[in-house]
Write an enzyme that holds these catalytic residues in place. Sequence first.
Site, mmCIF file in Angstrom:
data_model
loop_
_atom_site.group_PDB
_atom_site.id
_atom_site.type_symbol
_atom_site.label_atom_id
_atom_site.label_comp_id
_atom_site.label_asym_id
_atom_site.label_seq_id
_atom_site.Cartn_x
_atom_site.Cartn_y
_atom_site.Cartn_z
ATOM 1 N N ASN A 253 0.869 -1.184 0.000
ATOM 2 C CA ASN A 253 0.000 0.000 0.000
ATOM 3 C C ASN A 253 0.905 1.233 0.000
ATOM 4 O O ASN A 253 1.506 1.562 1.021
ATOM 5 C CB ASN A 253 -0.885 -0.055 1.253
ATOM 6 C CG ASN A 253 -1.720 1.204 1.445
ATOM 7 O OD1 ASN A 253 -1.803 2.045 0.555
ATOM 8 N ND2 ASN A 253 -2.341 1.322 2.613
ATOM 9 N N TRP A 254 0.987 1.869 -1.162
ATOM 10 C CA TRP A 254 1.899 3.020 -1.279
ATOM 11 C C TRP A 254 1.338 4.280 -0.618
ATOM 12 O O TRP A 254 2.021 5.288 -0.527
ATOM 13 C CB TRP A 254 2.198 3.296 -2.755
ATOM 14 C CG TRP A 254 3.192 2.334 -3.348
ATOM 15 C CD1 TRP A 254 3.956 1.429 -2.677
ATOM 16 C CD2 TRP A 254 3.528 2.192 -4.745
ATOM 17 N NE1 TRP A 254 4.747 0.730 -3.555
ATOM 18 C CE2 TRP A 254 4.508 1.180 -4.829
ATOM 19 C CE3 TRP A 254 3.099 2.825 -5.915
ATOM 20 C CZ2 TRP A 254 5.062 0.784 -6.050
ATOM 21 C CZ3 TRP A 254 3.641 2.430 -7.127
ATOM 22 C CH2 TRP A 254 4.624 1.422 -7.197
ATOM 23 N N LYS A 255 0.069 4.250 -0.253
ATOM 24 C CA LYS A 255 -0.571 5.428 0.352
ATOM 25 C C LYS A 255 -0.346 6.649 -0.560
ATOM 26 O O LYS A 255 -0.357 6.491 -1.780
ATOM 27 C CB LYS A 255 -0.065 5.636 1.779
ATOM 28 C CG LYS A 255 -0.227 4.343 2.598
ATOM 29 C CD LYS A 255 -0.026 4.514 4.066
ATOM 30 C CE LYS A 255 -0.228 3.174 4.762
ATOM 31 N NZ LYS A 255 -0.083 3.228 6.201
ATOM 32 N N HIS B 167 -9.536 1.126 5.298
ATOM 33 C CA HIS B 167 -8.240 1.305 5.963
ATOM 34 C C HIS B 167 -8.409 2.268 7.145
ATOM 35 O O HIS B 167 -9.170 3.239 7.056
ATOM 36 C CB HIS B 167 -7.216 1.862 4.965
ATOM 37 C CG HIS B 167 -5.822 1.836 5.504
ATOM 38 N ND1 HIS B 167 -5.367 2.775 6.389
ATOM 39 C CD2 HIS B 167 -4.806 0.970 5.321
ATOM 40 C CE1 HIS B 167 -4.120 2.486 6.717
ATOM 41 N NE2 HIS B 167 -3.758 1.389 6.083
ATOM 42 N N GLU C 26 -6.730 4.620 8.231
ATOM 43 C CA GLU C 26 -6.475 6.035 7.930
ATOM 44 C C GLU C 26 -7.681 6.681 7.260
ATOM 45 O O GLU C 26 -7.866 7.894 7.330
ATOM 46 C CB GLU C 26 -5.205 6.162 7.071
ATOM 47 C CG GLU C 26 -3.951 5.905 7.899
ATOM 48 C CD GLU C 26 -2.749 5.433 7.110
ATOM 49 O OE1 GLU C 26 -2.792 5.434 5.862
ATOM 50 O OE2 GLU C 26 -1.750 5.043 7.748
ATOM 51 N N GLU D 158 -5.073 -4.981 10.959
ATOM 52 C CA GLU D 158 -4.065 -3.943 11.108
ATOM 53 C C GLU D 158 -4.277 -3.188 12.418
ATOM 54 O O GLU D 158 -5.094 -2.257 12.470
ATOM 55 C CB GLU D 158 -4.152 -2.959 9.944
ATOM 56 C CG GLU D 158 -3.914 -3.590 8.585
ATOM 57 C CD GLU D 158 -3.366 -2.577 7.599
ATOM 58 O OE1 GLU D 158 -2.257 -2.796 7.112
ATOM 59 O OE2 GLU D 158 -4.021 -1.553 7.347
ATOM 60 N N GLY E 213 2.681 2.397 10.605
ATOM 61 C CA GLY E 213 3.607 3.503 10.384
ATOM 62 C C GLY E 213 4.393 3.911 11.606
ATOM 63 O O GLY E 213 5.030 4.964 11.627
ATOM 64 N N SER F 93 3.682 -2.114 10.239
ATOM 65 C CA SER F 93 5.138 -2.164 10.412
ATOM 66 C C SER F 93 5.759 -3.512 10.020
ATOM 67 O O SER F 93 6.744 -3.949 10.610
ATOM 68 C CB SER F 93 5.525 -1.780 11.843
ATOM 69 O OG SER F 93 5.158 -0.434 12.105
ATOM 70 N N GLY G 169 2.839 -1.132 4.192
ATOM 71 C CA GLY G 169 2.926 0.274 3.819
ATOM 72 C C GLY G 169 4.364 0.684 3.540
ATOM 73 O O GLY G 169 4.881 0.504 2.438
ATOM 74 N N GLY G 170 5.029 1.219 4.548
ATOM 75 C CA GLY G 170 6.379 1.771 4.391
ATOM 76 C C GLY G 170 7.354 0.858 3.670
ATOM 77 O O GLY G 170 8.102 1.298 2.783
#
Length: 258
Positions: A9-11, A92, A94, A177, A183, A219, A240-241
């Site tokens: 997930n590149w956000k 998600h 966020e 999640e 993150g 993470s 993500g990251g």
Amino acid sequence: MRTKIIIGNWKMNKTRQEALDTARQFETLVTGAESVEFGFCPPFVYLSELCSESNLNFGSQDVFWAASGAFTGYTSVGMLKDIGAKYAIIGHSERRGRFGKLEVPESTIGSFAETDETVNLKLKACLAGGIVPIVCCGETLAEREAGNTDSVIATQIKGALDGIAESDLTSLVIAYEPVWAIGTGKVCDSTEANRVCAMIRSCLPASIQQTTRIQYGGSVNPGNAKELFSQSDIDGGLVGGASLRAEDFAQVVMAAIC
Ligand code: PGA
């Protein structure tokens, strides 16, 4: 056996050129991973080009439930299908206004307004339109500390699946999640992540309990992926990251090979 599924997930990251370069580089790095399913969810603006330029699987980070109409700024399931996207992330944290690391003023949280009801509508639209839904759930730190992890997640899952026939849920993917792990670099202990994924499985209708894939997200990185993905009820990851660099994400995907 459930095929492991790893989604990056590149956000809201990368330029167009970086997106194309990362996908190309990743393709050269990931080898021998035929037994694993994987793909990226880039920002909407890059999705169409990536789908046509690359053989990888791609999906969106959100989708709207209506087929068309006066919905400024939204994208439908049919539009995703039209450009060759495969997945949509739904609900998600966020987008629910529940942040592991808050990077916006608290006064703007109201504009991140996903609820269990909108997740349910989006899930129905994906199932009807042939987009693989990745439904996210997870507890905040306060909810965990209050001992409410399982009840919060069970409520999210129940709300997401409300009114959907179990026979329509065969493509469903769920991502557990924990909000506090997203993150933040604070990964959930693998035994506890596995316990929650098993609890989520037990919330599903009996006929799909053993076939539904449940990812862990929060993470995940090349150092902890193998330990997480080797747990009995964790069927891959939403990353993500560590999906932003092709080398890192290739390592995470390779960690899912049994
Ligand atoms: P992270 O994000 O891997 O950067 O913690 C995961 C996610 O939000 O899907």
